[in-house]
Design an enzyme around this catalytic site. Structure first.
Site, PDB file in Angstrom:
ATOM      1  N   CYS A 176       0.856  -1.196   0.000  1.00  0.00           N
ATOM      2  CA  CYS A 176       0.000   0.000   0.000  1.00  0.00           C
ATOM      3  C   CYS A 176       0.891   1.245   0.000  1.00  0.00           C
ATOM      4  O   CYS A 176       0.605   2.243  -0.662  1.00  0.00           O
ATOM      5  CB  CYS A 176      -0.896   0.016   1.234  1.00  0.00           C
ATOM      6  SG  CYS A 176      -2.008  -1.387   1.393  1.00  0.00           S
ATOM      7  N   HIS A 180       1.186   5.155  -1.557  1.00  0.00           N
ATOM      8  CA  HIS A 180       0.502   6.050  -0.619  1.00  0.00           C
ATOM      9  C   HIS A 180       1.323   6.426   0.616  1.00  0.00           C
ATOM     10  O   HIS A 180       0.754   6.570   1.700  1.00  0.00           O
ATOM     11  CB  HIS A 180      -0.816   5.404  -0.182  1.00  0.00           C
ATOM     12  CG  HIS A 180      -1.822   5.267  -1.281  1.00  0.00           C
ATOM     13  ND1 HIS A 180      -2.466   6.356  -1.846  1.00  0.00           N
ATOM     14  CD2 HIS A 180      -2.287   4.167  -1.931  1.00  0.00           C
ATOM     15  CE1 HIS A 180      -3.294   5.924  -2.780  1.00  0.00           C
ATOM     16  NE2 HIS A 180      -3.201   4.601  -2.854  1.00  0.00           N
ATOM     17  N   ARG A 224     -12.930  -0.785  -1.789  1.00  0.00           N
ATOM     18  CA  ARG A 224     -11.774   0.044  -2.181  1.00  0.00           C
ATOM     19  C   ARG A 224     -10.466  -0.648  -1.824  1.00  0.00           C
ATOM     20  O   ARG A 224      -9.527  -0.674  -2.627  1.00  0.00           O
ATOM     21  CB  ARG A 224     -11.844   1.407  -1.460  1.00  0.00           C
ATOM     22  CG  ARG A 224     -10.751   2.364  -1.924  1.00  0.00           C
ATOM     23  CD  ARG A 224     -11.025   2.818  -3.339  1.00  0.00           C
ATOM     24  NE  ARG A 224      -9.860   3.410  -3.976  1.00  0.00           N
ATOM     25  CZ  ARG A 224      -9.018   2.762  -4.766  1.00  0.00           C
ATOM     26  NH1 ARG A 224      -9.168   1.467  -4.980  1.00  0.00           N
ATOM     27  NH2 ARG A 224      -8.011   3.377  -5.343  1.00  0.00           N
ATOM     28  N   CYS A 228      -7.398  -2.260  -4.187  1.00  0.00           N
ATOM     29  CA  CYS A 228      -5.974  -1.943  -4.036  1.00  0.00           C
ATOM     30  C   CYS A 228      -5.135  -3.226  -3.994  1.00  0.00           C
ATOM     31  O   CYS A 228      -4.078  -3.306  -4.618  1.00  0.00           O
ATOM     32  CB  CYS A 228      -5.738  -1.130  -2.763  1.00  0.00           C
ATOM     33  SG  CYS A 228      -6.220   0.600  -2.907  1.00  0.00           S
TER      34      CYS A 228
END
Length: 267
Positions: A176, A180, A224, A228
């Protein structure tokens, strides 16, 4: 040497132009969302969700109005802004979708399979979960995120979620954090929020769930995060899994202090 310098100057100029174009595109997308905000189709999901919340259903023919989302049976106002949280009756930390599944089982008498059936809607196959989530989350609109990490189980969930956020793996060795955890990142024309920075985390987390124009559906936080994982080439997590709850806890706690403004509108 001079030619190299000219090439570098040219590349820098192209990069600056590309960045400026991308910035303009981002501004236009923001304007588009603002124009459509008053007519967000998510309102239709919210209305259906309220009906489902109050409807008697399941083998026991009971509504969900006695469901305790953390602020007392039936209280939905501001509940989402404090989720995930530790629930004494289950002895574990639960996010909204996990808690909804629990209520549908314990109150309405559904099986685990029935309570988690069709979590994500599609054409001709609507979901009951997405409208319920849209209705509940909308009741926290305008409320500041205030997710607790005081309980030992909440602290544990946060730390596990943090580990998952930074864990690299899969065929692309992604995490992730790959997309991000730094400022001013982009993929194609899409801004990538730095979810480790409070301002970005507040802006991003408080806009989900959201109506996805490209999909014609309201998509929950579970959807969501699953998407991802798919893009990272990871196996798709089980619906309402402990792993997703932990990752949600990490993101939600990072967004504390931000004003919740969902369900929002996304491309």
């Amino acid at each position: 040497m001079r030619r190299t310098s000219m090439l570098l100057t040219g590349v820098a100029g192209l990069a600056a132009t590309a960045f400026a174009l991308a910035q303009d595109q981002g501004d236009e997308i923001a304007k588009y969302r603002e124009l459509l905000a008053d007519g967000n189709p998510a309102e239709l999901w919210e209305m259906r969700g309220e009906e489902l919340w109050k409807a008697k259903a399941g083998p026991r023919q009971v509504s969900l109005e006695a469901c305790d989302l953390g602020k007392g049976p039936g209280v939905v106002k501001g509940a989402y802004a404090e989720l995930p949280r530790y629930f004494k009756d289950t002895g574990k930390v639960m996010d909204l979708e996990q808690r909804l599944m629990h209520c549908r089982m314990t109150l309405q008498g559904l099986t685990a399979e029935q309570a988690s059936a069709t979590p994500f809607g599609s054409t001709g196959k609507p979901s009951d979960i997405e409208p319920l989530v849209a209705y509940i989350t909308a009741q926290s609109r305008g409320v500041k995120m205030n997710v607790s990490t005081r309980h030992p189980q909440e602290k544990r969930a946060y730390e596990i979620g943090k580990q998952l956020f930074f864990y690299r793996g899969g065929s692309h060795d992604f995490a992730c954090a790959t997309c991000h955890s730094a400022d001013k990142m982009r993929i194609r024309m899409q801004d990538l929020p730095n979810l480790t920075a409070k301002k970005d985390a507040q802006a991003a987390y408080t806009s989900w769930p959201a109506y996805r124009v490209s999909q014609g559906e309201v998509r929950t936080m579970q959807h969501r995060l699953n998407d991802c994982f798919r893009q990272q080439r990871f196996p798709e997590p089980m619906y309402a899994s402990e792993a997703i709850t932990a990752l949600t806890m990490f993101l939600a706690a990072n967004a504390n202090g931000g004003v919740y403004n969902g369900p929002a509108l996304k491309r």
